[in-house]
Design a protein around this motif. Structure first.
Motif, PDB file in Angstrom:
ATOM      1  N   ALA A  34       1.165  -1.252   0.139  1.00  0.00           N
ATOM      2  CA  ALA A  34      -0.003   0.084  -0.076  1.00  0.00           C
ATOM      3  C   ALA A  34       0.958   1.309  -0.123  1.00  0.00           C
ATOM      4  O   ALA A  34       0.486   2.165  -0.870  1.00  0.00           O
ATOM      5  CB  ALA A  34      -1.000   0.159   1.263  1.00  0.00           C
ATOM      6  N   GLN A  35       2.074   1.361   0.862  1.00  0.00           N
ATOM      7  CA  GLN A  35       2.728   2.461   1.011  1.00  0.00           C
ATOM      8  C   GLN A  35       3.606   2.492  -0.604  1.00  0.00           C
ATOM      9  O   GLN A  35       3.541   3.779  -0.844  1.00  0.00           O
ATOM     10  CB  GLN A  35       3.836   2.118   1.904  1.00  0.00           C
ATOM     11  N   ASP A  36       4.119   1.299  -1.136  1.00  0.00           N
ATOM     12  CA  ASP A  36       4.624   1.618  -2.347  1.00  0.00           C
ATOM     13  C   ASP A  36       3.647   2.115  -3.365  1.00  0.00           C
ATOM     14  O   ASP A  36       4.187   2.819  -4.098  1.00  0.00           O
ATOM     15  CB  ASP A  36       5.154   0.209  -2.801  1.00  0.00           C
ATOM     16  N   GLN A  37       2.512   1.697  -3.331  1.00  0.00           N
ATOM     17  CA  GLN A  37       1.461   2.315  -4.126  1.00  0.00           C
ATOM     18  C   GLN A  37       1.135   3.926  -4.217  1.00  0.00           C
ATOM     19  O   GLN A  37       1.180   4.499  -5.025  1.00  0.00           O
ATOM     20  CB  GLN A  37       0.196   1.635  -4.078  1.00  0.00           C
ATOM     21  N   GLN A  38       1.059   4.192  -2.956  1.00  0.00           N
ATOM     22  CA  GLN A  38       1.000   5.650  -2.465  1.00  0.00           C
ATOM     23  C   GLN A  38       2.266   6.488  -3.139  1.00  0.00           C
ATOM     24  O   GLN A  38       1.807   7.402  -3.632  1.00  0.00           O
ATOM     25  CB  GLN A  38       0.531   5.996  -1.058  1.00  0.00           C
ATOM     26  N   SER A  39       3.443   5.791  -2.844  1.00  0.00           N
ATOM     27  CA  SER A  39       4.357   6.558  -3.387  1.00  0.00           C
ATOM     28  C   SER A  39       4.608   6.822  -5.088  1.00  0.00           C
ATOM     29  O   SER A  39       5.113   7.580  -5.507  1.00  0.00           O
ATOM     30  CB  SER A  39       5.771   5.816  -2.941  1.00  0.00           C
ATOM     31  N   ALA A  40       3.995   5.760  -5.471  1.00  0.00           N
ATOM     32  CA  ALA A  40       3.738   5.891  -6.908  1.00  0.00           C
ATOM     33  C   ALA A  40       2.884   6.707  -7.571  1.00  0.00           C
ATOM     34  O   ALA A  40       2.789   7.162  -8.552  1.00  0.00           O
ATOM     35  CB  ALA A  40       3.673   4.370  -7.583  1.00  0.00           C
ATOM     36  N   THR A  41       1.885   7.190  -6.583  1.00  0.00           N
ATOM     37  CA  THR A  41       0.863   8.050  -6.957  1.00  0.00           C
ATOM     38  C   THR A  41       1.326   9.548  -7.213  1.00  0.00           C
ATOM     39  O   THR A  41       2.081   9.822  -6.087  1.00  0.00           O
ATOM     40  CB  THR A  41      -0.375   7.890  -5.909  1.00  0.00           C
ATOM     41  N   ARG A  45      -2.272  14.103  -6.440  1.00  0.00           N
ATOM     42  CA  ARG A  45      -3.444  13.037  -6.411  1.00  0.00           C
ATOM     43  C   ARG A  45      -3.264  12.520  -5.159  1.00  0.00           C
ATOM     44  O   ARG A  45      -4.301  12.661  -4.578  1.00  0.00           O
ATOM     45  CB  ARG A  45      -3.367  11.967  -7.427  1.00  0.00           C
ATOM     46  N   ALA A  46      -2.226  12.182  -4.659  1.00  0.00           N
ATOM     47  CA  ALA A  46      -2.430  11.560  -3.221  1.00  0.00           C
ATOM     48  C   ALA A  46      -2.672  12.556  -2.312  1.00  0.00           C
ATOM     49  O   ALA A  46      -3.638  12.321  -1.361  1.00  0.00           O
ATOM     50  CB  ALA A  46      -0.893  11.397  -2.871  1.00  0.00           C
ATOM     51  N   VAL A  47      -2.351  13.849  -2.274  1.00  0.00           N
ATOM     52  CA  VAL A  47      -3.050  15.083  -1.347  1.00  0.00           C
ATOM     53  C   VAL A  47      -4.558  15.410  -1.330  1.00  0.00           C
ATOM     54  O   VAL A  47      -5.094  15.263  -0.741  1.00  0.00           O
ATOM     55  CB  VAL A  47      -2.144  16.239  -1.348  1.00  0.00           C
ATOM     56  N   GLN A  48      -4.848  15.603  -2.732  1.00  0.00           N
ATOM     57  CA  GLN A  48      -6.367  15.477  -3.027  1.00  0.00           C
ATOM     58  C   GLN A  48      -7.279  14.476  -2.453  1.00  0.00           C
ATOM     59  O   GLN A  48      -8.124  14.608  -1.763  1.00  0.00           O
ATOM     60  CB  GLN A  48      -6.585  15.802  -4.452  1.00  0.00           C
ATOM     61  N   ASP A  49      -6.657  13.075  -2.715  1.00  0.00           N
ATOM     62  CA  ASP A  49      -7.540  11.757  -2.337  1.00  0.00           C
ATOM     63  C   ASP A  49      -7.502  11.884  -0.886  1.00  0.00           C
ATOM     64  O   ASP A  49      -8.289  11.194  -0.055  1.00  0.00           O
ATOM     65  CB  ASP A  49      -6.714  10.717  -2.822  1.00  0.00           C
ATOM     66  N   ALA A  50      -6.314  12.469  -0.065  1.00  0.00           N
ATOM     67  CA  ALA A  50      -6.289  12.072   1.482  1.00  0.00           C
ATOM     68  C   ALA A  50      -7.491  12.868   2.140  1.00  0.00           C
ATOM     69  O   ALA A  50      -7.996  12.316   2.979  1.00  0.00           O
ATOM     70  CB  ALA A  50      -5.102  12.913   1.969  1.00  0.00           C
ATOM     71  N   LEU A 157      -6.992  21.532   0.148  1.00  0.00           N
ATOM     72  CA  LEU A 157      -6.400  20.389  -0.440  1.00  0.00           C
ATOM     73  C   LEU A 157      -6.933  19.798  -1.443  1.00  0.00           C
ATOM     74  O   LEU A 157      -6.263  19.144  -2.352  1.00  0.00           O
ATOM     75  CB  LEU A 157      -5.676  19.367   0.769  1.00  0.00           C
ATOM     76  N   ARG A 158      -8.334  19.612  -1.234  1.00  0.00           N
ATOM     77  CA  ARG A 158      -9.104  18.996  -2.551  1.00  0.00           C
ATOM     78  C   ARG A 158      -8.907  19.659  -3.823  1.00  0.00           C
ATOM     79  O   ARG A 158      -9.002  18.909  -4.914  1.00  0.00           O
ATOM     80  CB  ARG A 158     -10.454  19.010  -2.098  1.00  0.00           C
ATOM     81  N   PRO A 162      -0.913  21.024  -8.931  1.00  0.00           N
ATOM     82  CA  PRO A 162       0.388  20.258  -8.969  1.00  0.00           C
ATOM     83  C   PRO A 162       1.792  21.189  -8.558  1.00  0.00           C
ATOM     84  O   PRO A 162       2.552  20.542  -8.041  1.00  0.00           O
ATOM     85  CB  PRO A 162       0.304  19.731 -10.343  1.00  0.00           C
ATOM     86  N   ARG A 163       1.643  22.222  -8.796  1.00  0.00           N
ATOM     87  CA  ARG A 163       2.944  22.975  -8.645  1.00  0.00           C
ATOM     88  C   ARG A 163       3.014  23.424  -7.030  1.00  0.00           C
ATOM     89  O   ARG A 163       4.096  23.713  -6.791  1.00  0.00           O
ATOM     90  CB  ARG A 163       2.815  24.267  -9.368  1.00  0.00           C
ATOM     91  N   ASN A 164       1.942  23.143  -6.145  1.00  0.00           N
ATOM     92  CA  ASN A 164       1.966  23.625  -5.068  1.00  0.00           C
ATOM     93  C   ASN A 164       2.166  22.311  -4.038  1.00  0.00           C
ATOM     94  O   ASN A 164       2.238  22.439  -2.810  1.00  0.00           O
ATOM     95  CB  ASN A 164       0.788  24.197  -4.703  1.00  0.00           C
ATOM     96  N   VAL A 165       2.622  21.056  -4.418  1.00  0.00           N
ATOM     97  CA  VAL A 165       2.593  19.987  -3.781  1.00  0.00           C
ATOM     98  C   VAL A 165       4.073  19.299  -4.061  1.00  0.00           C
ATOM     99  O   VAL A 165       4.485  19.064  -5.256  1.00  0.00           O
ATOM    100  CB  VAL A 165       1.447  18.838  -4.000  1.00  0.00           C
ATOM    101  N   THR A 166       4.709  18.828  -2.905  1.00  0.00           N
ATOM    102  CA  THR A 166       5.997  18.430  -3.078  1.00  0.00           C
ATOM    103  C   THR A 166       6.204  17.021  -2.142  1.00  0.00           C
ATOM    104  O   THR A 166       5.874  17.149  -1.086  1.00  0.00           O
ATOM    105  CB  THR A 166       7.121  19.279  -2.619  1.00  0.00           C
TER     106      THR A 166
END
Length: 286
Positions: A34-41, A45-50, A157-158, A162-166
């Protein structure tokens, strides 16, 4: 910078847990896949989905640590409690410099019950302060400056770009693997169309954006949120302390999904509504 002021300010920081609709993990270790999948996201997208993924947990336990530095003093507050992620209610007990404040947030209203020598801050011999955030907001941004929701940017966050997430890397928190993200939230997004408030925020921050650090677990739920603010003084807002800059750091951790999180308002006979007083004081200083 009095202990009472810092304790009260730190208690309001706990609104992050109740008003943002974000929470965290259930105390289980996130699986590697699951962690590997999130890291590949993609980070955005990861932040919006959170937001959606965390709210789906419905309830959580939380802890908060807040540190404020000003006038050569450093004051720290610690708290713990529960939050209903779905409707935004929360119940937290927070301690700072020997003073304990019980805080409840329900339907956009903050109730605070100070202990010890600070009980005298409640008018009319009552035991709870009542602060209606909607009414406070309706009185204008000057009034809002006294009682605010420092974690308000999390709501946006929703729609973060993209330019504001690192993505900053992975980190283990309480035995759970997480991915660390930094989100730059534009000050304009916090003002909700209030140009005066946006201008005031930019003046206090000395910047046009606010950094928010997030740690997400494998399923994409929020485990930790950290907000560091450097607030510069506004001219005429703090008599006698015109050159004071305050640096505050607030760290919220979430765990125990599915915990019981019932929150009720104190009896009306025990509460003193100080909303208008806060708004008038803020306006006088604005």
């Amino acid at each position: 910078m009095s202990n009472a002021r810092i304790a009260s300010a730190a208690a309001v920081l706990v609104l992050a847990a109740g008003l943002t609709g974000c929470g965290s993990g259930d105390g289980t270790r996130a699986g590697g896949d699951a962690q590997d999948q999130q890291s590949a996201t993609p980070p955005v997208r990861a932040v919006q989905d959170a937001y959606r993924t965390t709210v789906a947990a419905q309830t959580a336990k939380l802890t908060v640590t807040s540190t404020a530095e000003a006038d050569g003093q450093t004051l720290t507050a610690h708290g713990s409690g529960v939050t209903d992620l779905k409707d935004g209610a929360s119940r937290v007990t927070l301690t700072s410099q020997g003073t304990t404040i019980e805080q409840r947030v329900l339907d956009g209203v903050v109730y605070q019950k100070p202990s010890g020598t600070q009980r005298g801050a409640v008018p009319g011999g009552r035991t709870w302060l009542k602060i209606d955030l909607r009414r406070l907001a309706a009185r204008g941004s000057a009034g809002q400056s006294r009682v605010s929701d420092p974690a308000e940017p999390v709501r946006y966050l929703r729609n973060v770009s993209p330019r504001n997430v690192t993505r900053l890397g992975e980190q283990t928190l309480d035995g759970t693997r997480t991915t660390h993200y930094r989100v730059s939230v534009p000050v304009a997004a916090l003002s909700r169309g209030d140009t005066a408030r946006a201008r005031e925020l930019r003046q206090q921050l000395g910047a046009s954006s606010l950094p928010v650090d997030l740690w997400l677990d494998g399923p994409g739920r929020l485990r930790q949120e950290s907000i560091r603010l450097t607030l510069h003084p506004l001219k005429g807002r703090t008599p006698g302390r015109g050159n004071t800059t305050m640096v505050s750091t607030t760290v919220l951790r979430f765990f125990g999904f599915g915990t019981r999180a019932e929150v009720s308002a104190p009896p009306a006979r025990d509460t003193a509504d100080v909303t208008d007083r806060l708004a008038e004081t803020g306006a006088a200083r604005g």
